[in-house]
Write a protein that holds these residues in place. Sequence first.
Motif, mmCIF file in Angstrom:
data_model
loop_
_atom_site.group_PDB
_atom_site.id
_atom_site.type_symbol
_atom_site.label_atom_id
_atom_site.label_comp_id
_atom_site.label_asym_id
_atom_site.label_seq_id
_atom_site.Cartn_x
_atom_site.Cartn_y
_atom_site.Cartn_z
ATOM 1 N N THR A 268 0.815 -1.219 0.000
ATOM 2 C CA THR A 268 0.000 0.000 0.000
ATOM 3 C C THR A 268 0.842 1.259 0.000
ATOM 4 N N TYR A 269 1.839 1.315 0.866
ATOM 5 C CA TYR A 269 2.585 2.569 1.046
ATOM 6 C C TYR A 269 3.954 2.599 0.359
ATOM 7 N N PHE A 270 4.491 1.428 -0.009
ATOM 8 C CA PHE A 270 5.836 1.408 -0.580
ATOM 9 C C PHE A 270 5.917 0.700 -1.928
ATOM 10 N N SER A 271 4.793 0.249 -2.439
ATOM 11 C CA SER A 271 4.724 -0.399 -3.764
ATOM 12 C C SER A 271 5.722 -1.554 -3.891
ATOM 13 N N ILE A 272 5.905 -2.296 -2.803
ATOM 14 C CA ILE A 272 6.805 -3.456 -2.822
ATOM 15 C C ILE A 272 6.101 -4.601 -3.542
ATOM 16 N N ASN B 94 7.795 6.126 -3.918
ATOM 17 C CA ASN B 94 7.498 7.557 -4.091
ATOM 18 C C ASN B 94 7.458 8.298 -2.763
ATOM 19 N N ILE B 95 6.994 7.620 -1.717
ATOM 20 C CA ILE B 95 6.898 8.267 -0.420
ATOM 21 C C ILE B 95 8.265 8.702 0.091
ATOM 22 N N LEU C 5 17.633 6.019 -7.309
ATOM 23 C CA LEU C 5 18.698 6.125 -6.308
ATOM 24 C C LEU C 5 19.574 7.343 -6.577
ATOM 25 N N ALA C 6 19.850 7.592 -7.845
ATOM 26 C CA ALA C 6 20.649 8.771 -8.215
ATOM 27 C C ALA C 6 19.972 10.052 -7.729
ATOM 28 N N GLU C 7 18.656 10.099 -7.801
ATOM 29 C CA GLU C 7 17.915 11.267 -7.317
ATOM 30 C C GLU C 7 18.171 11.496 -5.830
#
Length: 206
Positions: free
Chosen positions: A106-110, A122-123, A173-175
């Motif tokens: 729900t919160y981490f799109s795993i 995205n969070i 990750l670069a972001e």
Amino acid sequence: MEFDISKIKFSVRDREKGIVLPSQLTEELAEDIGIHTGDGCLCLCNKWKTCHEFCYSFNANEKSYLEYALNLKKSLYNISKIRLYSKGGEIGFKFYSIAIVNFYKTYFSIPVGKKTNISVPNIIRNCSNSRIIAGYLRGIIDTDFSLILRRKYGKVYPSFEGTFSSIKLVNSLAELFDILKIKNNILHYDKYDKRTGNTYSSNQII
């Protein structure tokens, strides 16, 4: 950010075992998600596709880190029943929880299964808290990066390097490294596997 835990489905076994879920995004939770991104697996483990298993594996020489990751899980989710295993040069732990599966999704799109298209959640990408960003990076660096020491011009130049199948993960990750003002480079290349005869795309961030 705070989470609405009332929307997360718990199984009867979750309730019996006293599983809890974090109510907000913290540095520790971000690190846990980073650890899962790097070395964790969430899979269906029975033929009816009703049982979800979390599995984390480490090198046999990393007993202290296994204990660290294990204690982090216990403190975040109040997990009491965790199965340790050892096989060859590998050690790890496994556990089951529908609530944590639903929380991750729900919160981490795993994803359940392969992580070939996984990305930084995205969070975390949209978070302005540098400690939370650092927590996520620490989790994935500790589990899936290597420390490389290169000697040039009489000096040692250290770098952390990680290689992944997901180009979305490397780019995201670069972001995060950019936000923390950590210099980084991305390399994309194809790698031929003599054993299978297949060519695989690899994405590396340094």
